[in-house]
Design a protein around this motif. Structure first.
Motif, PDB file in Angstrom:
ATOM      1  N   ASP A  20     129.274  97.245  65.857  1.00 57.01           N
ATOM      2  CA  ASP A  20     128.283  98.345  64.973  1.00 57.01           C
ATOM      3  C   ASP A  20     129.495  98.694  63.720  1.00 57.01           C
ATOM      4  OD1 ASP A  20     130.110 100.040  66.479  1.00 57.01           O
ATOM      5  OD2 ASP A  20     128.669 101.204  66.984  1.00 57.01           O
ATOM      6  N   THR A  21     128.683  98.779  62.587  1.00 59.74           N
ATOM      7  CA  THR A  21     129.371  99.181  61.627  1.00 59.74           C
ATOM      8  C   THR A  21     128.338  99.660  60.364  1.00 59.74           C
ATOM      9  OG1 THR A  21     131.252  98.606  59.930  1.00 59.74           O
ATOM     10  CG2 THR A  21     129.523  96.858  60.452  1.00 59.74           C
ATOM     11  N   TYR A  22     128.824 100.031  59.336  1.00 59.56           N
ATOM     12  CA  TYR A  22     128.096 100.280  58.128  1.00 59.56           C
ATOM     13  C   TYR A  22     128.756  99.700  56.688  1.00 59.56           C
ATOM     14  CZ  TYR A  22     131.089 104.293  56.809  1.00 59.56           C
ATOM     15  OH  TYR A  22     132.229 105.169  56.547  1.00 59.56           O
ATOM     16  N   VAL A  23     127.861  99.482  55.916  1.00 63.61           N
ATOM     17  CA  VAL A  23     128.436  99.027  54.483  1.00 63.61           C
ATOM     18  C   VAL A  23     128.040  99.889  53.337  1.00 63.61           C
ATOM     19  CG1 VAL A  23     128.379  96.619  55.478  1.00 63.61           C
ATOM     20  CG2 VAL A  23     126.507  97.596  54.188  1.00 63.61           C
ATOM     21  N   SER A  24     128.708  99.771  52.184  1.00 65.76           N
ATOM     22  CA  SER A  24     128.483 100.669  51.088  1.00 65.76           C
ATOM     23  C   SER A  24     128.109  99.741  49.873  1.00 65.76           C
ATOM     24  CB  SER A  24     129.716 101.302  50.691  1.00 65.76           C
ATOM     25  OG  SER A  24     129.693 101.915  49.437  1.00 65.76           O
ATOM     26  N   SER A  25     127.217 100.165  49.061  1.00 66.21           N
ATOM     27  CA  SER A  25     126.724  99.571  48.102  1.00 66.21           C
ATOM     28  C   SER A  25     127.646  99.451  46.840  1.00 66.21           C
ATOM     29  CB  SER A  25     125.466  99.954  47.250  1.00 66.21           C
ATOM     30  OG  SER A  25     125.267 101.439  47.092  1.00 66.21           O
ATOM     31  N   THR A  26     128.501 100.524  46.933  1.00 67.23           N
ATOM     32  CA  THR A  26     129.691 100.637  45.579  1.00 67.23           C
ATOM     33  C   THR A  26     131.128 100.221  46.160  1.00 67.23           C
ATOM     34  OG1 THR A  26     130.004 103.134  46.116  1.00 67.23           O
ATOM     35  CG2 THR A  26     128.300 102.560  44.736  1.00 67.23           C
ATOM     36  N   ARG A  27     131.379 100.472  47.338  1.00 72.86           N
ATOM     37  CA  ARG A  27     132.973  99.934  47.949  1.00 72.86           C
ATOM     38  C   ARG A  27     132.428  98.626  48.607  1.00 72.86           C
ATOM     39  NH1 ARG A  27     134.900 104.944  51.146  1.00 72.86           N
ATOM     40  NH2 ARG A  27     132.650 105.323  51.476  1.00 72.86           N
ATOM     41  N   THR A  28     132.082  97.692  47.872  1.00 78.07           N
ATOM     42  CA  THR A  28     131.581  96.452  48.410  1.00 78.07           C
ATOM     43  C   THR A  28     132.660  95.633  49.194  1.00 78.07           C
ATOM     44  OG1 THR A  28     132.024  95.526  46.253  1.00 78.07           O
ATOM     45  CG2 THR A  28     129.701  96.301  46.773  1.00 78.07           C
ATOM     46  N   GLY A  29     133.924  95.752  49.036  1.00 81.93           N
ATOM     47  CA  GLY A  29     134.989  95.377  49.833  1.00 81.93           C
ATOM     48  C   GLY A  29     135.440  95.913  50.948  1.00 81.93           C
ATOM     49  N   ALA A  30     134.982  97.086  51.217  1.00 86.66           N
ATOM     50  CA  ALA A  30     135.635  97.921  52.260  1.00 86.66           C
ATOM     51  C   ALA A  30     134.868  97.654  53.755  1.00 86.66           C
ATOM     52  CB  ALA A  30     135.348  99.517  52.095  1.00 86.66           C
ATOM     53  N   VAL A  31     135.794  97.741  54.643  1.00 88.97           N
ATOM     54  CA  VAL A  31     135.383  97.244  56.221  1.00 88.97           C
ATOM     55  C   VAL A  31     135.257  98.777  56.722  1.00 88.97           C
ATOM     56  CG1 VAL A  31     135.818  95.923  58.077  1.00 88.97           C
ATOM     57  CG2 VAL A  31     135.910  95.042  55.804  1.00 88.97           C
ATOM     58  N   PHE A  32     134.283  99.181  57.512  1.00 87.11           N
ATOM     59  CA  PHE A  32     134.135 100.222  58.167  1.00 87.11           C
ATOM     60  C   PHE A  32     134.038  99.974  59.679  1.00 87.11           C
ATOM     61  CE2 PHE A  32     132.455 101.027  53.986  1.00 87.11           C
ATOM     62  CZ  PHE A  32     133.320 101.873  53.362  1.00 87.11           C
ATOM     63  N   GLY A  33     134.465  99.026  60.389  1.00 86.81           N
ATOM     64  CA  GLY A  33     134.120  98.668  61.653  1.00 86.81           C
ATOM     65  C   GLY A  33     134.823  99.571  62.694  1.00 86.81           C
TER      66      GLY A  33
END
Length: 515
Positions: A48-61
Motif C-alpha cells: 500500500d502506498t500513495y502517489v503525487s501528481s506534482t512530486r512524480t518521482g517520489a516513492v511513499f511506500g
C-alpha cells in the motif's frame, strides 16, 4: 543452508453487511468453526502506498499513512493490494480503513486491474490505470468499512485505488502500528481457507495441479549428500532407503552456465517406480551481478536454459538464487542491492515466459533469518505476485538445548525479525496469502560430536502442518556436516532420531501423486 504467531485467519461470528459505511465491530470466535457456516477472513495489505501528481518521482511506500485528495494544486492517490487465498469462495468483501481525521468530502474506491506494481517502486510518473468506481463514502475519524459487494470474486490478487476531489484525507497504512488497512472477505460455507485441519482424504487421491500444488496432502522432498562429493542422485536413493519413503521432490543446485537438468536429474525424474519432480536452485548471476542480469547481459544464459527446459518437457520447480538475503550488498551501485535481486528475478521469469517456457514453476526461497528479516530492504527482494508461483523458506533448528536456534518445527516457521514483528509464516500468509508455501530447506541439527535427540523436532512437524494449510511442500536438507563442518543435520545421527523421522516419513499426508 547458510548461517547467519502462528498465523490464523480471524473467524468472525457473522458477516459484516448493511450500509456502505459502518463502524467496524465484530466478535472474534474461537479457532474451530462449525461446518457449513459462513466465515470472514481478515487480510492485511501486501502493498500500500500513495502517489503525487506534482512530486512524480517520489516513492511513499514506507510511510505510515495513505493520502488521497487535493493539497493545493497537488492531487494524491492511494493504492492498496491484497492476496485472497486460492480456493476461497467469496460471498462478499469489505475494505476497512482507519481515517486519521474526519473528511470534508467523499472518497471513492476504484478497481485497479494491474497488480504488478510494488509499494517500493510506485510513483506518480507511472501509475496503474484506474478502473470503475466500486464504492463512494464520506469517511469519519477512526475505523470504518466500505462494502465492495461482489468486487472480490475468489482467490487471487486484487488492487484498489482511493481517489477524491476533496481536500486531502489521511488513513493509516500497513506500516502504521495500529489501524492498518484490512480486506474482510466473507466466505460461502466451508469454502474459506481451513482454520482447523481439513480431513485427510483417502490415500492415493491427492494429486498435483498446474503449478504443482497438491489438491490435498503435502509434497515430501529432500536434498541429500550436501557438502560431500557423493553424486546427488545416489545420495538421495540411499536417503530414501534410510527414511523409508521416496522423495517426491528431488532438490539439486546449479550456477551460471552449468547444463541442467542433468542426465542424472532426468533419469531420477523419469523413474516410473519412484515418481519424483525436480526442484533445482539456479544462481543465474554467477560471475555477474543481479543488476547486469536484469539489464539483459545474461540473456544468452537464460535463453540456453529456456531451450533445455522446453526439451525436458516435464514440469519442475526452479528456485532462483535461494537465500538472497545473505548475498545482498546494500550499497548503491553494487549490483547486489535487494531491488536488483527483484529486478533480476522478474527479468528471468518474464524472458522464460516470452521464450514459451511453460513447465517451470518458480519458487522465491527466503532465508528467514531474524537478522535479515529486520533489514529495511528485506521486503524489497519480492519480485511481484504476478511473477512468483511459490513462496519458499530455508530454515533450521537446533535439537541441542542451549545452542543457537534451539527449538522445534514451529519455531523455524515463526522466527521473527530482530526487534520484533511478524514471523515468516505470518508474514507470508498475510502479505501473499494466495501463494502456496514450500519449506524448501529444513532440518534439525546438533554440533558434530555433541549428539542430541532430534525426535522432538520431527514429532512437531505433523501437528504444525495441520495448523498451517498454506504449507504445501517440505524438503529436508540432509548432511552429516554443514558448510562450516560443525553441524550435523542428518536424520540418523542417533537411533532415536532415525526412528522418529521414519515414523514422520511414513505418514499418509505425504502420499501425493504427481499429476
Amino acid at each position: 543452508m547458510r548461517r547467519s504467531k502462528l498465523h490464523r485467519y480471524t473467524v468472525l461470528t457473522a458477516a459484516l453487511a448493511g450500509v456502505s459505511v459502518t463502524a467496524l465491530t465484530a466478535t472474534t470466535a474461537g479457532a474451530a468453526t462449525t461446518a457449513g457456516a459462513s466465515k470472514t477472513i481478515k487480510l492485511a495489505a501486501g502493498d500500500d502506498t500513495y502517489v503525487s501528481s506534482t512530486r512524480t518521482g517520489a516513492v511513499f511506500g514506507t510511510e505510515a499513512k495513505l493520502v488521497t485528495g487535493k493539497l493545493g494544486t497537488e492531487v494524491k492517490t492511494s493504492f492498496l493490494k491484497f492476496a485472497v487465498p486460492a480456493g476461497t469462495k467469496v460471498a462478499s468483501a469489505r475494505l476497512t480503513l482507519t481515517a486519521q481525521a474526519k473528511a470534508t468530502g467523499q472518497l471513492s474506491v476504484r478497481k485497479v486491474q494491474d497488480t504488478s506494481w510494488a509499494e517500493g517502486k510506485l510513483t506518480g510518473a507511472k501509475t496503474p490505470a484506474l478502473g470503475s468506481v466500486l464504492a463512494t463514502v464520506t469517511p469519519y475519524a477512526g475505523s470504518f468499512s466500505i462494502d465492495l459487494g461482489k468486487s472480490v470474486t475468489g482467490g487471487g490478487t486484487y488492487a484498489f485505488a482511493l481517489t477524491s476531489t476533496a481536500a486531502a484525507m489521511r488513513f493509516n497504512s500497513a506500516e502504521a502500528k495500529t489501524g492498518a488497512p484490512v480486506l474482510e472477505v466473507t466466505t460461502e460455507g466451508d469454502a474459506s481457507p481451513p482454520v482447523t485441519p481439513a480431513p485427510v482424504k483417502p490415500a492415493g487421491t491427492c494429486t498435483t495441479g498446474d503449478k504443482l500444488v497438491p489438491t490435498c496432502g503435502v509434497l515430501w522432498g529432500a536434498a541429500a549428500g550436501g557438502f560431500t562429493d557423493a553424486p546427488r542422485d545416489q545420495a538421495l536413493k540411499d536417503w530414501e532407503k534410510l527414511s523409508g519413503r521416496t522423495s517426491t521432490i528431488f532438490h539439486t543446485y546449479h550456477k551460471g552456465d552449468e547444463v541442467f537438468p542433468t542426465k542424472a536429474e532426468i533419469a531420477m525424474t523419469a523413474d516410473a517406480a519412484n515418481p519424483r519432480v525436480l526442484l533445482t536452485n539456479w544462481k543465474i548471476a554467477y560471475g555477474s551481478t543481479w543488476a547486469k542480469v536484469a539489464k539483459g547481459e545474461q540473456d544468452k544464459r537464460i535463453d540456453a536454459f529456456a531451450a533445455r527446459a522446453k526439451a525436458y518437457g516435464k514440469k519442475f520447480f526452479l528456485a532462483i538464487n535461494h537465500e538472497p538475503e545473505n548475498d545482498v550488498v546494500a550499497k548503491a551501485g553494487s549490483g547486489f542491492e535487494a531491488k536488483d535481486f527483484a529486478a533480476m528475478y522478474r527479468h528471468t521469469i518474464e524472458r522464460l515466459r516470452a521464450k514459451g517456457v511453460t513447465n517451470v514453476v518458480n519458487v522465491m526461497a527466503y532465508m528467514g533469518n531474524e537478522k535479515w528479516m529486520a533489514q529495511s530492504w528485506w521486503k524489497d527482494l519480492w519480485p511481484g505476485d504476478d511473477i512468483v508461483d511459490w513462496m519458499g523458506l530455508d530454515s533450521y533448528v537446533s535439537a541441542e538445548k542451549g545452542y543457537y536456534h534451539y527449538g522445534n518445527f514451529a519455531s523455524l516457521l515463526d522466527r521473527a525479525p530482530t526487534g520484533g514483528g511478524q514471523g515468516f509464516y505470518d508474514w507470508a500468509t498475510t502479505k501473499h496469502a494466495a501463494k502456496p508455501i514450500m519449506v524448501a530447506e529444513w532440518g534439525a541439527y546438533h554440533r558434530v560430536g555433541k549428539v542430541a535427540d532430534k525426535s522432538p523436532v520431527y514429532q512437531n512437524v505433523l501437528p504444525e502442518l495441520a495448523k498451517r494449510p498454506n504449507i504445501k511442500a517440505i524438503v529436508y536438507f540432509d548432511t552429516a556436516k554443514d558448510d562450516e563442518g560443525d553441524r550435523d543435520i542428518s536424520i540418523n545421527s542417533s537411533a532415536a532420531s532415525l526412528a522418529s523421522f521414519k515414523k514422520l516419513a511414513a505418514d499418509p499426508i505425504f502420499k501425493v501423486k504427481l499429476g
